[in-house]
Scaffold this active site. Structure first.
Site, PDB file in Angstrom:
ATOM      1  N   ILE A  66       0.842  -1.197   0.000  1.00 16.08           N
ATOM      2  CA  ILE A  66       0.000   0.000   0.000  1.00 16.08           C
ATOM      3  C   ILE A  66       0.878   1.249   0.000  1.00 16.08           C
ATOM      4  CG2 ILE A  66      -0.219   0.244   2.524  1.00 16.08           C
ATOM      5  CD1 ILE A  66      -3.305   0.661   1.966  1.00 16.08           C
ATOM      6  N   CYS A  67       0.381   2.322  -0.649  1.00 22.56           N
ATOM      7  CA  CYS A  67       1.049   3.630  -0.585  1.00 22.56           C
ATOM      8  C   CYS A  67      -0.052   4.670  -0.395  1.00 22.56           C
ATOM      9  CB  CYS A  67       1.907   3.890  -1.828  1.00 22.56           C
ATOM     10  SG  CYS A  67       0.987   3.991  -3.367  1.00 22.56           S
ATOM     11  N   ARG A  68       0.094   5.856  -0.971  1.00 20.21           N
ATOM     12  CA  ARG A  68      -0.923   6.883  -0.770  1.00 20.21           C
ATOM     13  C   ARG A  68      -2.153   6.607  -1.620  1.00 20.21           C
ATOM     14  NH1 ARG A  68      -1.976  12.056  -3.129  1.00 20.21           N
ATOM     15  NH2 ARG A  68      -2.982  13.457  -1.643  1.00 20.21           N
ATOM     16  N   MET A  95      -3.763   4.395   0.881  1.00 22.72           N
ATOM     17  CA  MET A  95      -4.195   4.856   2.199  1.00 22.72           C
ATOM     18  C   MET A  95      -5.303   5.896   2.115  1.00 22.72           C
ATOM     19  SD  MET A  95      -2.813   3.114   4.631  1.00 22.72           S
ATOM     20  CE  MET A  95      -3.317   4.167   6.010  1.00 22.72           C
TER      21      MET A  95
END
Length: 117
Positions: A66-68, A95
């Protein structure tokens, strides 16, 4: 070119409810502002040097990255899969979507409410 079609991807709603590995590849300031409670943090730039930590942590389970918003995590998942390090799955929406879905978050800034930068 967009190779995201080749990368296994799940939505926030499709994540397992328990016993899954979540790898957050955002930068340290983003992590500190707010992250999933049980996530593992390895910034994308550190992944090549630290990827060896993942097989032991994953324990034969897929690693959900996961990232932004899903861009960096897609690159990380593609690299991990291509290198044969772990079975990696990109988390679509990142996120930002995690927060919008009301999933739990914790931050490193004491009294400040967790947020996604």
């Amino acid at each position: 070119m967009n190779h995201s079609a080749d990368i296994p991807t799940v939505s926030i709603d499709e994540l397992p409810t328990e016993e899954y590995v979540l790898l957050d590849v955002r930068e340290p300031d983003e992590w500190a502002a707010g992250h999933a409670p049980d996530a593992i943090h390895i910034p994308l730039g550190d992944l090549p040097s630290r990827a060896g930590e993942l097989p032991e942590l994953a324990d034969d389970r897929p690693v959900h990255v996961i990232c932004r918003t899903g861009g960096r995590s897609a690159r990380a998942a593609a690299w991990l899969n291509a290198a044969g390090i772990v079975d990696a799955v990109n988390v679509a929406g990142g996120m930002k979507t995690w927060q919008a879905a009301g999933r739990p978050m914790v931050g490193e800034h004491g009294d400040a409410a967790p947020e996604v930068l």
